[in-house]
Write a protein that holds these residues in place. Structure first.
Motif, PDB file in Angstrom:
ATOM      1  N   GLU A  15      14.164 115.653  74.583  1.00 39.47           N
ATOM      2  CA  GLU A  15      15.498 114.746  74.490  1.00 39.47           C
ATOM      3  C   GLU A  15      16.289 115.009  75.765  1.00 39.47           C
ATOM      4  O   GLU A  15      16.782 113.734  76.202  1.00 39.47           O
ATOM      5  N   ASN A  16      16.626 115.895  76.158  1.00 39.18           N
ATOM      6  CA  ASN A  16      17.246 116.341  77.322  1.00 39.18           C
ATOM      7  C   ASN A  16      16.571 115.456  78.845  1.00 39.18           C
ATOM      8  O   ASN A  16      17.311 114.660  79.244  1.00 39.18           O
ATOM      9  N   ILE A  17      15.470 115.313  78.822  1.00 40.95           N
ATOM     10  CA  ILE A  17      14.883 114.963  79.955  1.00 40.95           C
ATOM     11  C   ILE A  17      14.547 113.365  79.791  1.00 40.95           C
ATOM     12  O   ILE A  17      14.902 112.632  80.564  1.00 40.95           O
ATOM     13  N   LEU A  18      14.735 112.912  78.676  1.00 47.19           N
ATOM     14  CA  LEU A  18      14.708 111.384  78.184  1.00 47.19           C
ATOM     15  C   LEU A  18      15.759 110.818  78.683  1.00 47.19           C
ATOM     16  O   LEU A  18      16.187 109.792  79.328  1.00 47.19           O
ATOM     17  N   ARG A  19      17.012 111.550  78.366  1.00 47.91           N
ATOM     18  CA  ARG A  19      18.211 111.232  78.614  1.00 47.91           C
ATOM     19  C   ARG A  19      18.659 111.099  79.891  1.00 47.91           C
ATOM     20  O   ARG A  19      19.104 110.099  80.558  1.00 47.91           O
TER      21      ARG A  19
ATOM     22  N   SER B 273       8.128 111.423  72.537  1.00 45.08           N
ATOM     23  CA  SER B 273       7.898 111.703  73.833  1.00 45.08           C
ATOM     24  C   SER B 273       6.872 113.065  73.984  1.00 45.08           C
ATOM     25  O   SER B 273       6.682 113.659  74.947  1.00 45.08           O
ATOM     26  N   TYR B 274       6.446 113.345  72.836  1.00 43.70           N
ATOM     27  CA  TYR B 274       5.439 114.463  72.802  1.00 43.70           C
ATOM     28  C   TYR B 274       4.506 114.502  71.604  1.00 43.70           C
ATOM     29  O   TYR B 274       4.762 113.782  70.657  1.00 43.70           O
TER      30      TYR B 274
ATOM     31  N   PRO C 125      26.849 112.788  74.252  1.00 44.01           N
ATOM     32  CA  PRO C 125      27.238 113.971  74.054  1.00 44.01           C
ATOM     33  C   PRO C 125      26.561 115.056  75.030  1.00 44.01           C
ATOM     34  O   PRO C 125      25.882 114.645  75.857  1.00 44.01           O
ATOM     35  N   PRO C 126      27.232 116.350  75.069  1.00 48.52           N
ATOM     36  CA  PRO C 126      26.407 117.210  76.046  1.00 48.52           C
ATOM     37  C   PRO C 126      24.685 117.547  75.821  1.00 48.52           C
ATOM     38  O   PRO C 126      24.336 117.175  74.833  1.00 48.52           O
ATOM     39  N   LEU C 127      24.268 117.857  76.820  1.00 51.62           N
ATOM     40  CA  LEU C 127      22.872 118.232  76.572  1.00 51.62           C
ATOM     41  C   LEU C 127      22.570 119.346  76.204  1.00 51.62           C
ATOM     42  O   LEU C 127      23.632 120.162  75.728  1.00 51.62           O
ATOM     43  N   HIS C 128      21.301 119.559  75.441  1.00 55.15           N
ATOM     44  CA  HIS C 128      21.048 120.692  74.527  1.00 55.15           C
ATOM     45  C   HIS C 128      20.906 121.779  75.535  1.00 55.15           C
ATOM     46  O   HIS C 128      20.482 121.869  76.764  1.00 55.15           O
ATOM     47  N   ASP C 129      21.591 122.929  74.957  1.00 55.05           N
ATOM     48  CA  ASP C 129      21.238 124.171  75.852  1.00 55.05           C
ATOM     49  C   ASP C 129      20.088 124.978  75.441  1.00 55.05           C
ATOM     50  O   ASP C 129      19.726 125.569  74.445  1.00 55.05           O
ATOM     51  N   THR C 130      19.092 124.811  76.188  1.00 54.36           N
ATOM     52  CA  THR C 130      17.680 125.245  75.710  1.00 54.36           C
ATOM     53  C   THR C 130      17.479 126.576  75.965  1.00 54.36           C
ATOM     54  O   THR C 130      16.483 126.773  74.902  1.00 54.36           O
TER      55      THR C 130
END
Length: 217
Positions: free
Chosen positions: A60-64, A98-99, A149-154
């Motif tokens: 999701e981060n990469i897509l955004r 995406s996966y 919103p912020p990206l996920h903190d992976t």
């Protein structure tokens, strides 16, 4: 591997799959397909779920991020072929995800291979260093207005200076391998300059610097 590839929206017939690159986190493969006598290449990766336990958040981060960059390049008038050289293109699954999760619960993703490029594990010239810095600056500049919103903190606290310093002190005190004495000068430097770990958190809390997307590697 062919069954994995068939889950993605890749045209043509797969002609070759082989390990690719020198990465040490994910398992990476180069995939070649043939469509109407035209060879196309893609990057297939099995994500390391020990390092990144939540692959959906990563994707999701990469897509955004890639969508934000791609949209800006389109507005600037870059042709599609040039855009595909400047930002990753994620190849979706045939279910528009995406996966893909295989029966063994492995997570897979596919990118379009960026042709006529090369990468270096070790820089060879100052010019290469300059180009790295220039591209990194361009990347940050493009993401300066990344929306909420912020990206996920992976990996929670992975880039948190105070947390890292606390872990350092705990490991230093334990010194389970009895090696601390071998790097005493370096340890003393870190302890004497420990205040540096508080600089960014303090400035953020004081709203003196903005919170922005970056790539901390």
């Amino acid at each position: 591997m062919n069954e994995i590839i068939e889950q993605f929206d890749i045209p043509g017939n797969c002609t070759e799959i082989k390990p690719y690159g020198n990465g040490h986190i994910h398992d990476t493969y180069l995939v070649e397909t043939l469509t109407n006598n035209e060879t196309r290449r893609f990057i297939l990766q099995r994500l390391n779920t020990h390092v990144f336990p939540n692959p959906p958040n990563i994707m999701e981060n990469i897509l955004r991020v890639t969508s934000h960059i791609r949209e800006k390049l389109e507005k600037e008038g870059f042709p599609l072929k040039e855009i595909d050289r400047r930002v990753l293109r994620i190849i979706p699954t045939r279910n528009s995800e995406s996966y893909y999760i295989d029966p063994g619960q492995n997570y897979w993703r596919v990118y379009r291979f960026i042709e006529r490029t090369c990468s270096y594990d070790t820089l060879q010239t100052p010019e290469q260093l300059y180009q790295v810095a220039a591209m990194f600056g361009t990347f940050l500049h493009t993401l300066r207005d990344f929306p909420q919103p912020p990206l996920h903190d992976t990996i929670p606290l992975f880039h948190d200076g105070p947390s890292r310093f606390q872990t350092f002190k705990e490991v230093l005190e334990a010194d389970t391998c009895n090696r601390a004495h071998l790097v005493k000068e370096d340890i003393d430097f870190i302890l004497q300059n420990a205040s540096m770990f508080q600089v960014i958190p303090r400035l953020v809390s004081q709203k003196k610097i903005p919170i922005r997307v970056t790539h901390n590697d």
